[in-house]
Design a protein around this motif. Structure first.
Motif, PDB file in Angstrom:
ATOM      1  N   GLU A   1       0.845  -1.185   0.000  1.00  0.00           N
ATOM      2  CA  GLU A   1       0.000   0.000   0.000  1.00  0.00           C
ATOM      3  C   GLU A   1       0.882   1.237   0.000  1.00  0.00           C
ATOM      4  N   ARG A   2       0.460   2.233  -0.765  1.00  0.00           N
ATOM      5  CA  ARG A   2       1.275   3.450  -0.872  1.00  0.00           C
ATOM      6  C   ARG A   2       1.458   4.112   0.492  1.00  0.00           C
ATOM      7  N   ALA A   3       0.391   4.081   1.302  1.00  0.00           N
ATOM      8  CA  ALA A   3       0.483   4.711   2.621  1.00  0.00           C
ATOM      9  C   ALA A   3       1.582   4.077   3.467  1.00  0.00           C
ATOM     10  N   ARG A   4       1.798   2.766   3.336  1.00  0.00           N
ATOM     11  CA  ARG A   4       2.834   2.066   4.094  1.00  0.00           C
ATOM     12  C   ARG A   4       4.220   2.514   3.650  1.00  0.00           C
ATOM     13  N   VAL A   5       4.432   2.657   2.335  1.00  0.00           N
ATOM     14  CA  VAL A   5       5.743   3.076   1.837  1.00  0.00           C
ATOM     15  C   VAL A   5       5.983   4.543   2.164  1.00  0.00           C
ATOM     16  N   GLU A   6       4.957   5.350   2.105  1.00  0.00           N
ATOM     17  CA  GLU A   6       5.090   6.761   2.486  1.00  0.00           C
ATOM     18  C   GLU A   6       5.445   6.891   3.964  1.00  0.00           C
ATOM     19  N   GLU A   7       4.824   6.049   4.784  1.00  0.00           N
ATOM     20  CA  GLU A   7       5.151   6.044   6.210  1.00  0.00           C
ATOM     21  C   GLU A   7       6.615   5.674   6.420  1.00  0.00           C
ATOM     22  N   ALA A   8       7.078   4.638   5.704  1.00  0.00           N
ATOM     23  CA  ALA A   8       8.461   4.201   5.819  1.00  0.00           C
ATOM     24  C   ALA A   8       9.417   5.306   5.395  1.00  0.00           C
ATOM     25  N   ALA A   9       9.171   5.907   4.248  1.00  0.00           N
ATOM     26  CA  ALA A   9      10.036   6.981   3.758  1.00  0.00           C
ATOM     27  C   ALA A   9      10.018   8.176   4.711  1.00  0.00           C
ATOM     28  N   GLY A  10       8.866   8.420   5.329  1.00  0.00           N
ATOM     29  CA  GLY A  10       8.771   9.515   6.290  1.00  0.00           C
ATOM     30  C   GLY A  10       9.618   9.272   7.525  1.00  0.00           C
ATOM     31  N   ARG A  11       9.597   8.043   8.029  1.00  0.00           N
ATOM     32  CA  ARG A  11      10.420   7.732   9.205  1.00  0.00           C
ATOM     33  C   ARG A  11      11.903   7.798   8.857  1.00  0.00           C
ATOM     34  N   THR A  12      12.240   7.367   7.660  1.00  0.00           N
ATOM     35  CA  THR A  12      13.630   7.441   7.209  1.00  0.00           C
ATOM     36  C   THR A  12      14.086   8.894   7.102  1.00  0.00           C
ATOM     37  N   ALA A  13      13.194   9.746   6.590  1.00  0.00           N
ATOM     38  CA  ALA A  13      13.522  11.172   6.489  1.00  0.00           C
ATOM     39  C   ALA A  13      13.690  11.790   7.868  1.00  0.00           C
ATOM     40  N   GLU A  14      12.870  11.372   8.825  1.00  0.00           N
ATOM     41  CA  GLU A  14      13.015  11.874  10.196  1.00  0.00           C
ATOM     42  C   GLU A  14      14.370  11.472  10.784  1.00  0.00           C
ATOM     43  N   LEU A  15      14.787  10.240  10.514  1.00  0.00           N
ATOM     44  CA  LEU A  15      16.095   9.786  10.993  1.00  0.00           C
ATOM     45  C   LEU A  15      17.211  10.631  10.384  1.00  0.00           C
ATOM     46  N   ALA A  16      17.037  10.984   9.122  1.00  0.00           N
ATOM     47  CA  ALA A  16      18.067  11.761   8.421  1.00  0.00           C
ATOM     48  C   ALA A  16      18.172  13.190   8.934  1.00  0.00           C
ATOM     49  N   THR A  17      17.078  13.717   9.466  1.00  0.00           N
ATOM     50  CA  THR A  17      17.095  15.112   9.931  1.00  0.00           C
ATOM     51  C   THR A  17      17.277  15.217  11.437  1.00  0.00           C
ATOM     52  N   TRP A  18      17.466  14.057  12.107  1.00  0.00           N
ATOM     53  CA  TRP A  18      17.710  14.105  13.549  1.00  0.00           C
ATOM     54  C   TRP A  18      18.971  14.906  13.829  1.00  0.00           C
ATOM     55  N   PRO A  19      18.954  15.755  14.864  1.00  0.00           N
ATOM     56  CA  PRO A  19      20.153  16.553  15.168  1.00  0.00           C
ATOM     57  C   PRO A  19      21.380  15.665  15.336  1.00  0.00           C
ATOM     58  N   ARG A  20      22.410  15.978  14.562  1.00  0.00           N
ATOM     59  CA  ARG A  20      23.592  15.129  14.550  1.00  0.00           C
ATOM     60  C   ARG A  20      24.665  15.590  15.517  1.00  0.00           C
ATOM     61  N   SER A  21      24.490  16.739  16.118  1.00  0.00           N
ATOM     62  CA  SER A  21      25.510  17.201  17.060  1.00  0.00           C
ATOM     63  C   SER A  21      24.841  17.951  18.191  1.00  0.00           C
ATOM     64  N   THR A  22      25.103  17.496  19.417  1.00  0.00           N
ATOM     65  CA  THR A  22      24.573  18.179  20.591  1.00  0.00           C
ATOM     66  C   THR A  22      25.479  19.321  21.022  1.00  0.00           C
ATOM     67  N   GLY A  23      26.702  19.310  20.501  1.00  0.00           N
ATOM     68  CA  GLY A  23      27.668  20.316  20.921  1.00  0.00           C
ATOM     69  C   GLY A  23      28.210  20.071  22.312  1.00  0.00           C
ATOM     70  N   ALA A  24      27.832  18.902  22.903  1.00  0.00           N
ATOM     71  CA  ALA A  24      28.202  18.643  24.289  1.00  0.00           C
ATOM     72  C   ALA A  24      29.223  17.521  24.434  1.00  0.00           C
ATOM     73  N   ALA A  25      29.643  16.954  23.330  1.00  0.00           N
ATOM     74  CA  ALA A  25      30.558  15.812  23.406  1.00  0.00           C
ATOM     75  C   ALA A  25      31.968  16.283  23.744  1.00  0.00           C
ATOM     76  N   ASP A  26      32.515  15.746  24.820  1.00  0.00           N
ATOM     77  CA  ASP A  26      33.867  16.093  25.222  1.00  0.00           C
ATOM     78  C   ASP A  26      34.872  15.227  24.470  1.00  0.00           C
ATOM     79  N   THR A  27      36.078  15.728  24.314  1.00  0.00           N
ATOM     80  CA  THR A  27      37.137  14.940  23.701  1.00  0.00           C
ATOM     81  C   THR A  27      37.576  13.862  24.681  1.00  0.00           C
ATOM     82  N   PRO A  28      37.486  12.577  24.293  1.00  0.00           N
ATOM     83  CA  PRO A  28      37.831  11.510  25.237  1.00  0.00           C
ATOM     84  C   PRO A  28      39.339  11.391  25.405  1.00  0.00           C
ATOM     85  N   PRO A  29      39.779  10.843  26.524  1.00  0.00           N
ATOM     86  CA  PRO A  29      41.219  10.574  26.684  1.00  0.00           C
ATOM     87  C   PRO A  29      41.700   9.643  25.586  1.00  0.00           C
TER      88      PRO A  29
END
Length: 483
Positions: free
Chosen positions: A313-341
């Protein structure tokens, strides 16, 4: 009349492809501009950090929200350090240490390194409970055999990776740890009731959902009580009714590689496997490692045909592509990561080493590494004590082709240190250890999943819980042999 370009773009939006070599070929870049969700990087795509960063920049130039994934589990499974071995211990070592704060720090360091290179999704951590000692595909990739311990470390690993700026993808749902077959080569069956799965295999997935993992990867395993005759990747009961409805997961469901025989053979090819996975509720379809433009087009066309003939069903594939797009736009940097030893992973690996017996009087031994095959997941990453030794004779042997009398003659008065992975399962290795220990001073270094095997007569049995570069150095240090 040609295919509907809207349907093609929709289908491409559910696909995670791959390409050969260190430079993205033009077709790989063009497909991103045409809607392909993204690519997975493998060892063949990695030469050095600057080159990886250039590759991800080239992919992002085609579309800013492209997904760029990698399997960087730490320990035995590494792509960034495939030429040398990972500077981090893997999950089994971290589980043996039992310090969830350390697990979080190690995975945060991995996440920060990936994010700095432009990678957006780590296909990790493996959160399988390794309940079968002879599991050929999980082993040291697991935090252990205790569901509660695995759950605690799984949640810490997800939190660490995502704090480091890369989306986590917990795997392999609903749990690959009870199998004694490798889903890269066949479709394993776990004949267990749902009550056992909920007690043994599923607690880590509940924990990573609660920890906010952005993605969960499916397992190509058949569980008759849950999935019937199909692998979990093709099971709506597993993906929708269990993972989404019962466990409340709202992120992206990612398939394990569809080229694996556990999926492709079950469906009749990669294209039909993609359709079956989408119909079952998967969102992002990993095609595999051996991918070219023709295969991507073939899979997209199969999805398009399924949309027109009613299998999807088209709605199922649209849902899948939508979740994939959400994963792609998730913030990739919090700016809070410290440099590890710099030595974080090496210090952690030392904490994981266990010694049963005595190592006194070892001197300058003969170090003998027993060849072991690797699974597709492990790949052929260098391992052992070799890089960490100076002035110590080393041999590499095949157990079935080695005469213990000859080996004792070569060793002379020196102790023999036998190094291997899953030695009790390696053809001829257990018999060789027994024959040597009966007439010579022997120390065994087990760098795979240790299980319960302990050979009689050896002076010491050393367990590293992994075979990464960090694990190898830790073992050499404990033996007093580190250069």
């Amino acid at each position: 009349m040609g295919p509907d370009p809207g349907i093609r773009r929709l289908a491409l939006g559910t696909l995670l492809a791959a390409y050969p070599g260190p430079v993205p070929p033009q077709w790989a870049v063009d497909l991103i501009g045409e809607g392909l969700a993204g690519h997975t990087l493998f060892g063949t795509n990695v030469h050095d950090p600057e080159q990886v960063a250039a590759s991800t920049a080239a992919l992002r130039a085609a579309r800013s929200d492209v997904l760029i994934a990698i399997d960087e589990e730490g320990g035995d499974i590494t792509r960034l350090a495939h030429a040398t071995g990972s500077p981090y211990p893997g999950n089994a070592a971290l589980g043996a240490i039992g310090d969830v704060a350390l697990t979080r720090r190690v995975h945060q360091a991995i996440g920060a390194e990936l994010a700095a290179l432009g990678i957006t999704v780590n296909l990790a951590p493996a959160v399988d409970v390794n309940s079968a000692d002879e599991n050929p595909v999980i082993g040291t990739r697991s935090f252990g055999h205790n569901p509660d311990r695995v759950a605690a470390h799984a949640a810490a690993a997800v939190a660490g990776l995502q704090h480091g700026g890369v989306a986590a993808c917990a795997k392999h749902f609903p749990g690959h740890g009870a199998t004694v077959a490798d889903s890269h080569h066949e479709l394993p069956t776990v004949d267990a009731p749902l009550t056992l799965l909920r007690q043994r295999d599923l607690p880590p997935f509940a924990a990573v959902v609660a920890a906010g993992t952005r993605a969960v990867m499916t397992a190509h395993i058949r569980i008759p009580a849950l999935t019937g005759d199909d692998p979990a990747t093709f099971s709506r009961a597993a993906l929708v009714e269990l993972l989404r409805q019962e466990y409340g997961f709202a992120g992206a469901i990612v398939t394990d590689a569809l080229e694996m025989r556990g999926a492709a053979s079950a469906a009749g090819g990669v294209g039909p496997a993609a359709v079956a996975a989408l119909a079952a509720g998967a969102d992002l379809l990993c095609i595999g490692a051996r991918v070219d433009a023709g295969l991507v087009e073939q899979v997209a066309a199969e999805i398009g045909t399924a949309l027109t003939d009613g299998r999807l069903e088209r709605a199922r594939v649209e849902e899948a592509a939508g979740r994939t797009a959400e994963l792609a736009t998730w913030p990739r940097s919090t700016g809070a990561a410290d440099t590890p030893p710099a030595e974080l992973g090496y210090a952690a690996a030392r904490r994981a080493v266990r010694v049963e017996g005595t190592l006194t009087g070892l001197g300058r031994p003969l170090v003998v590494q027993l060849h072991a095959s690797s699974t597709i997941a492990e790949a052929r990453v260098p391992w052992g004590l070799g890089p960490h030794l100076t002035g110590v004779e080393q041999l590499r042997i095949v157990a079935t082709a080695t005469n213990p009398v000859t080996l004792c003659r070569i060793a002379g008065h020196r102790t023999i240190v036998l190094v291997g992975r899953r030695l009790h399962l390696l053809p001829g290795a257990a018999d060789l250890v027994a024959a040597l220990a009966a007439q010579h001073a022997v120390v065994v270094v087990e760098m795979g999943w240790p299980g319960s095997w302990r050979p009689a007569g050896v002076h010491a049995f050393v367990t590293t819980y992994g075979a990464s570069h960090a694990n190898g150095r830790a073992a050499a240090e404990v033996l007093g042999l580190a250069s």
